[in-house]
Enzyme design. Sequence first.
Site: not given
Ligand code: IPE
Ligand code: IPE
Ligand code: MG
Length: 242
Positions: A14-17, A19, A31, A59, A63, A65, A125, A201
């Site tokens: 999580d957090g690509n956007g 970042w 991404h 997830s 969809w 988005r 793996l 954990e």
């Molecule tokens: C969780 O991240 C899903 C994936 C990493 C694919 P999201 O960014 O979609 O989750 P929420 O919306 O913050 O819960």
């Molecule tokens: C995770 O990063 C990638 C996916 C869920 C596909 P996000 O796209 O959720 O980035 P944030 O959480 O908005 O920073």
């Molecule tokens: Mg996210």
Amino acid sequence: MPNAIPQHVAIIMDGNGRWAKKQGLLRVQGHEVGVQRVEEIIKAAQDKGIRFLTFYAFSKENWRRPKEEVAFLMGLLSSYLDKKIDAMIKNNCVFNVIGEMGDLAAILQKKLTQAMETSKNNTGLVVTFALSYSSRREILRACQKIAEQATQGAIKPSEITEEIFSRSLYTANMPDPELLIRTSGEMRISNFLLWQISYAELYITQKFWPEFTRDEFEKALEDYRGRERRFGDTCAANGGKT
Ligand code: IPE
Ligand code: IPE
Ligand code: MG
């Protein structure tokens, strides 16, 4: 006794956007960098002798988005498969998908199926991508499957065990994750492996996924080593395992 290396590590990337925004870049550039981390963490997991590595890549809820972002993510997946899968398979990895693959474009489904087929006899793996994945949907699907068997008289409701239920999930052939990592600091599970993480954990780091390097992964494993896993017992030394 410290915990050994976990057999199965699951990761909510999580957090690509966020970042990307911090760097003054577009979300989609986040991404792109995220994909590089996937490659790096696969290698690190192999070096550490981890057996199963599961990435939450997309997830069912994702969809929702903007369609441009969804299209970009699907394109990234497709080019990842084109460029990286051969090397992964040569490296003895087994490629696996969980989720509702039928939601994806036919061409993507074909590439994914091919990668699974080509790598199925590898012994290294097991790398699993959760795509169009929803844990609740997975659980419902398992219930439907078992209810169907019960209707046909193949099983009695009273005979349904945790093992039978686990074997009806997408993760049928995997052990439950001992360690669940989430990047970017969010304190939630977002519909990921709800049944399977009962005793995992949790490791939540403030680092955004594009910043989650091999070193950060090793920190998570180190943290896991120090955890006392009690499984409801009074201390880990009593065995813990149920
Ligand atoms: C969780 O991240 C899903 C994936 C990493 C694919 P999201 O960014 O979609 O989750 P929420 O919306 O913050 O819960
Ligand atoms: C995770 O990063 C990638 C996916 C869920 C596909 P996000 O796209 O959720 O980035 P944030 O959480 O908005 O920073
Ligand atoms: Mg996210």
